[in-house]
Design an enzyme around this catalytic site. Structure first.
Site, PDB file in Angstrom:
ATOM      1  N   ARG A  87      31.860 -32.621  63.313  1.00  0.00           N
ATOM      2  CA  ARG A  87      32.793 -33.721  63.080  1.00  0.00           C
ATOM      3  C   ARG A  87      32.807 -34.241  61.645  1.00  0.00           C
ATOM      4  O   ARG A  87      31.781 -34.235  60.959  1.00  0.00           O
ATOM      5  CB  ARG A  87      32.463 -34.877  64.036  1.00  0.00           C
ATOM      6  CG  ARG A  87      32.780 -34.556  65.499  1.00  0.00           C
ATOM      7  CD  ARG A  87      31.999 -35.455  66.436  1.00  0.00           C
ATOM      8  NE  ARG A  87      32.396 -35.268  67.830  1.00  0.00           N
ATOM      9  CZ  ARG A  87      31.986 -34.269  68.602  1.00  0.00           C
ATOM     10  NH1 ARG A  87      31.169 -33.350  68.110  1.00  0.00           N
ATOM     11  NH2 ARG A  87      32.376 -34.175  69.851  1.00  0.00           N
ATOM     12  N   HIS A 112      35.608 -29.154  64.081  1.00  0.00           N
ATOM     13  CA  HIS A 112      35.568 -27.686  64.024  1.00  0.00           C
ATOM     14  C   HIS A 112      36.732 -27.054  63.253  1.00  0.00           C
ATOM     15  O   HIS A 112      37.284 -26.025  63.658  1.00  0.00           O
ATOM     16  CB  HIS A 112      35.512 -27.109  65.431  1.00  0.00           C
ATOM     17  CG  HIS A 112      34.189 -27.289  66.118  1.00  0.00           C
ATOM     18  ND1 HIS A 112      33.033 -27.608  65.453  1.00  0.00           N
ATOM     19  CD2 HIS A 112      33.848 -27.188  67.444  1.00  0.00           C
ATOM     20  CE1 HIS A 112      32.038 -27.684  66.324  1.00  0.00           C
ATOM     21  NE2 HIS A 112      32.499 -27.455  67.537  1.00  0.00           N
ATOM     22  N   HIS A 186      29.726 -20.435  67.553  1.00  0.00           N
ATOM     23  CA  HIS A 186      29.710 -21.253  68.759  1.00  0.00           C
ATOM     24  C   HIS A 186      29.499 -20.404  70.012  1.00  0.00           C
ATOM     25  O   HIS A 186      30.143 -20.622  71.041  1.00  0.00           O
ATOM     26  CB  HIS A 186      31.009 -22.047  68.878  1.00  0.00           C
ATOM     27  CG  HIS A 186      30.851 -23.378  69.547  1.00  0.00           C
ATOM     28  ND1 HIS A 186      30.398 -23.518  70.832  1.00  0.00           N
ATOM     29  CD2 HIS A 186      31.091 -24.633  69.093  1.00  0.00           C
ATOM     30  CE1 HIS A 186      30.383 -24.796  71.156  1.00  0.00           C
ATOM     31  NE2 HIS A 186      30.789 -25.501  70.117  1.00  0.00           N
ATOM     32  N   ASP A 250      24.108 -33.117  73.434  1.00  0.00           N
ATOM     33  CA  ASP A 250      25.090 -32.763  72.400  1.00  0.00           C
ATOM     34  C   ASP A 250      24.617 -33.422  71.107  1.00  0.00           C
ATOM     35  O   ASP A 250      25.254 -34.340  70.605  1.00  0.00           O
ATOM     36  CB  ASP A 250      26.487 -33.255  72.807  1.00  0.00           C
ATOM     37  CG  ASP A 250      27.602 -32.658  71.958  1.00  0.00           C
ATOM     38  OD1 ASP A 250      27.307 -31.794  71.107  1.00  0.00           O
ATOM     39  OD2 ASP A 250      28.764 -33.067  72.134  1.00  0.00           O
ATOM     40  N   GLU A 312      23.746 -24.238  67.563  1.00  0.00           N
ATOM     41  CA  GLU A 312      24.596 -23.995  66.402  1.00  0.00           C
ATOM     42  C   GLU A 312      23.863 -24.410  65.122  1.00  0.00           C
ATOM     43  O   GLU A 312      23.516 -25.572  64.946  1.00  0.00           O
ATOM     44  CB  GLU A 312      25.890 -24.795  66.531  1.00  0.00           C
ATOM     45  CG  GLU A 312      26.634 -24.592  67.837  1.00  0.00           C
ATOM     46  CD  GLU A 312      27.533 -25.769  68.150  1.00  0.00           C
ATOM     47  OE1 GLU A 312      28.294 -26.197  67.260  1.00  0.00           O
ATOM     48  OE2 GLU A 312      27.458 -26.291  69.273  1.00  0.00           O
TER      49      GLU A 312
END
Length: 350
Positions: A87, A112, A186, A250, A312
């Site tokens: 972000r 992204h 990803h 997350d 990631e």
């Protein structure tokens, strides 16, 4: 054959292939130059069966049209993320005093790479070689102001599969004007063989801190100690032990950049498959796949929440707007490089 390519379709006036890299153990890594997407990683287990560890779709065309593209939320299965992973607050940033506004494609944030990131571009083949191990090189030239980013950017990625079942990703880029570049991959993994939830996987991330996030999951600039929190994976534990069963994880964990010790390690007691992550990137973002919902995947499987996880590797999200974070600015004359390796082994008793 250690290397193979199969023409799948034409898109954006370019040929779209599926490339298959095969190592000496018979492990196969399948990639398409559409989005530089990793489609599959099929390893042979001790019992002689082959299992696919990556969520995805059957063909390259499945990523371009049909139900996958109609999804309200893009899961970015196996995709190359660019120009910027994760972000950017409000989609706004400035370089050398000049302000830029990007798409707020996950309102109010930029996510992204925007509405049409690198995951939706047809990449050009640079090379496809089998020595010292199978390797695929792809390149994409992003034009000045594409998705609002300044500068003509030449992005490159090399995928490799060693004979020790090491899946290597090497990123590179140059630009003719100051710009942002923060790539990642990803892939969603399931070490049970893309079967069921990853809640039983045992995860270790040797990081003492995560990046604090606001209500939009965007880093604020603060670091939070993981001690005495659900984010403490310094001692291995099952993914589902402490999580919120609706949202899972997350979060961005700050890790070392030496490539000598694992930035993360995850293990499936069911299959005995272990994955270690090594990277030169300063952050590993752990996403447990809560947003996956009723997505038709490979071989008729339907993926649901927590069907796969992502680890990631990247530079700090929103760093361009935070003075004490790396800013991800790439300038003319500089060469961006980053390297990540996923190493796969299986316990002898499994």
């Amino acid at each position: 054959m250690p290397i193979n390519k199969e023409l799948q379709l034409q898109h954006q006036d370019k040929d779209v292939f599926m490339f298959t890299l095969t190592n000496a153990k018979g492990t196969q890594l399948k990639i398409t130059n559409y989005g530089a997407i990793v489609m599959a990683l099929e390893i042979t287990l001790h019992d002689g069966t082959s299992t696919d560890l990556i969520l995805g779709l059957d063909t390259a065309s499945d990523y371009i049209s049909g139900p996958y593209r109609d999804l309200k939320a893009n899961p970015f299965f196996g995709a190359f993320i660019g120009r910027f992973a994760n972000r950017i607050a409000g989609g706004r940033f400035s370089i050398d005093g000049k302000e830029y506004q990007l798409a707020q494609n996950l309102s109010p944030e930029h996510l992204h790479g925007g509405n049409e990131g690198f995951d939706q571009k047809v990449w050009d083949l640079q090379y496809f070689i089998d020595s010292p191990y199978p390797q695929l090189g792809l390149q994409y030239i992003s034009q000045d102001m594409e998705e609002g980013y300044p500068g003509n950017l030449v992005a490159q990625v090399r995928y490799g599969l060693t004979n020790d079942n090491e899946f290597i990703i090497e990123y590179g880029a140059t630009t003719d004007s100051p710009t942002l570049f923060n790539p990642t991959n990803h892939c969603y993994f399931n070490l049970n063989g893309v079967n069921g939830s990853i809640a039983d996987h045992v995860l270790m991330i040797p990081s003492p801190v995560i990046l604090e996030q606001d209500e939009y999951s965007t880093p604020t600039g603060n670091l939070l100690e993981v001690e005495d929190t659900v984010y403490d994976f310094r001692i291995p534990k099952t993914v589902g032990r402490d999580w919120n069963p609706l949202n899972g994880y997350d979060q961005s964990f700050v890790v070392g950049q030496d490539f000598q010790s694992a930035a993360a390690e995850i293990y499936s007691p069911s299959s005995g498959v272990r994955m270690e992550v090594f990277s030169t990137a300063p952050v590993v973002h752990f996403y447990s796949g809560s947003g996956i919902e009723n997505i038709k995947g490979k071989n008729g499987l339907v993926y649901e929440a927590f069907a796969g996880f992502s680890l990631e590797t990247q530079i700090h999200p929103n760093g361009i707007n935070i003075s004490n974070f790396p800013d991800s600015v790439l300038r003319p004359g500089e060469q961006f490089t980053s390297r990540t390796m996923y190493r796969f082994t299986q316990d002898p008793a499994s």
